[in-house]
Design a protein around this motif. Structure first.
Motif, PDB file in Angstrom:
ATOM      1  N   THR A 109     -18.629 -80.115 -40.352  1.00 26.32           N
ATOM      2  CA  THR A 109     -19.343 -79.109 -41.147  1.00 26.32           C
ATOM      3  C   THR A 109     -20.838 -79.381 -41.263  1.00 26.32           C
ATOM      4  N   GLY A 110     -21.248 -80.599 -40.907  1.00 26.02           N
ATOM      5  CA  GLY A 110     -22.653 -80.959 -41.042  1.00 26.02           C
ATOM      6  C   GLY A 110     -23.049 -81.283 -42.472  1.00 26.02           C
ATOM      7  N   LYS A 111     -22.055 -81.445 -43.351  1.00 22.66           N
ATOM      8  CA  LYS A 111     -22.356 -81.768 -44.745  1.00 22.66           C
ATOM      9  C   LYS A 111     -22.181 -83.268 -44.994  1.00 22.66           C
ATOM     10  N   TRP A 112     -22.803 -83.703 -46.085  1.00 25.85           N
ATOM     11  CA  TRP A 112     -22.814 -85.130 -46.419  1.00 25.85           C
ATOM     12  C   TRP A 112     -21.831 -85.406 -47.543  1.00 25.85           C
ATOM     13  N   HIS A 113     -20.920 -86.347 -47.313  1.00 27.56           N
ATOM     14  CA  HIS A 113     -19.883 -86.701 -48.274  1.00 27.56           C
ATOM     15  C   HIS A 113     -20.355 -87.851 -49.147  1.00 27.56           C
ATOM     16  N   GLY A 114     -20.267 -87.654 -50.470  1.00 29.31           N
ATOM     17  CA  GLY A 114     -20.600 -88.724 -51.398  1.00 29.31           C
ATOM     18  C   GLY A 114     -19.351 -89.267 -52.060  1.00 29.31           C
TER      19      GLY A 114
END
Length: 272
Positions: A109-114
């Motif tokens: 997705t190109g998102k960053w997981h925290g």
């Protein structure tokens, strides 16, 4: 053929991975400080552990003056916390998914997981549009964690960025913390959508609010969205917040699916 050992104290080449392993001996026991990409990184990991063990009298690879700003905090942090920090730093350099602790890129997705480790389990903090937003979510969770579990506060950005929030974060329940992170993420997304719309209107060559005169306003909104430039040092700096030492993690060497809420996620990154 690469050398079997290093010129630095406490550093050896681990031939299967061709990485440089830092380790230190204390009380007849040898403790690994992580496998590092370069000899220099491993040597500095050893130096910090040596200072933790022996203080200013430590036999270090680099001049002891290199660690003057860290000296006090390095001696106060527990051995287990320091070892965990040094190992995590080495792992992040190895995977290179993010420059930040507790953050990884979800390539689909190109998102960053925290995420962050709380009570031995990984606590999911959300998926974010930018790497820095995920890093800030981790930092706030780390401040909250220290109030319940004790120990050092390990943040990605300078601890001073959160000076006005520390007391509030430490009083929150976990549910309130996750709700605050989710609300901020939503606000940032709404702001991003607004900036994108303004940019789109301007590119269509319209008049009034869609004209080029809106560029400064869009720029200001964009600056607000991504936050002010953070001051990052080229070396790990350990500072103090009240009576609690805080480790700001940096580097001095040449660094599921969409979801949210409070569920715990499997350990997919270095969410220390």
């Amino acid at each position: 053929m690469p050398p079997k050992s290093s010129k630095f104290r406490g550093v050896t080449l681990f031939r299967p991975t061709k990485k440089w392993r830092a380790q230190i001996s204390a009380g007849g026991k040898t403790t690994s400080l992580g496998d590092h990409d370069t000899e220099e990184e491993a040597a500095r990991a050893f130096d910090r552990a040596a200072i933790n063990k022996a203080g200013p009298a430590a036999a270090t690879n680099y001049p002891i003056t290199d660690y003057a700003k860290e000296m006090e905090a390095l001696q106060k942090v527990s051995v287990s916390e320091l070892v965990a920090t040094l190992r995590a730093k080495a792992r992040r350099h190895g995977t290179q998914t993010s420059q930040y602790r507790g953050v990884s890129l979800l390539k689909q997705t190109g998102k960053w997981h925290g995420q962050i480790n709380v009570g031995g389990k990984q606590l999911h903090l959300g998926f974010f549009a930018t790497e820095e937003l995920a890093a800030r979510a981790y930092d706030r969770a780390a401040i909250h964690k220290a109030s319940t579990e004790g120990g050092v506060i390990v943040t990605n950005l300078d601890i001073s960025e959160y000076a006005h929030e520390i007391e509030k974060l430490q009083r929150m329940t976990r549910k309130e913390l996750l709700s605050m992170i989710a609300d901020e993420k939503k606000q940032q997304q709404n702001l991003a959508n607004s900036v994108q719309k303004d940019d789109s209107d301007g590119s269509n060559g319209g008049s009034g609010s869609g004209s080029g005169t809106d560029a400064p306003a869009a720029s200001r909104r964009s600056n607000k969205l991504y936050g002010r430039q953070s001051n990052r040092s080229s070396a790990s700096q350990l500072t103090h917040v009240g009576s609690m030492p805080s480790v700001r993690d940096g580097s001095n060497s040449p660094t599921n699916q969409e979801g949210g809420g409070s569920h715990e996620a499997p350990d997919t990154s270095s969410g220390e």
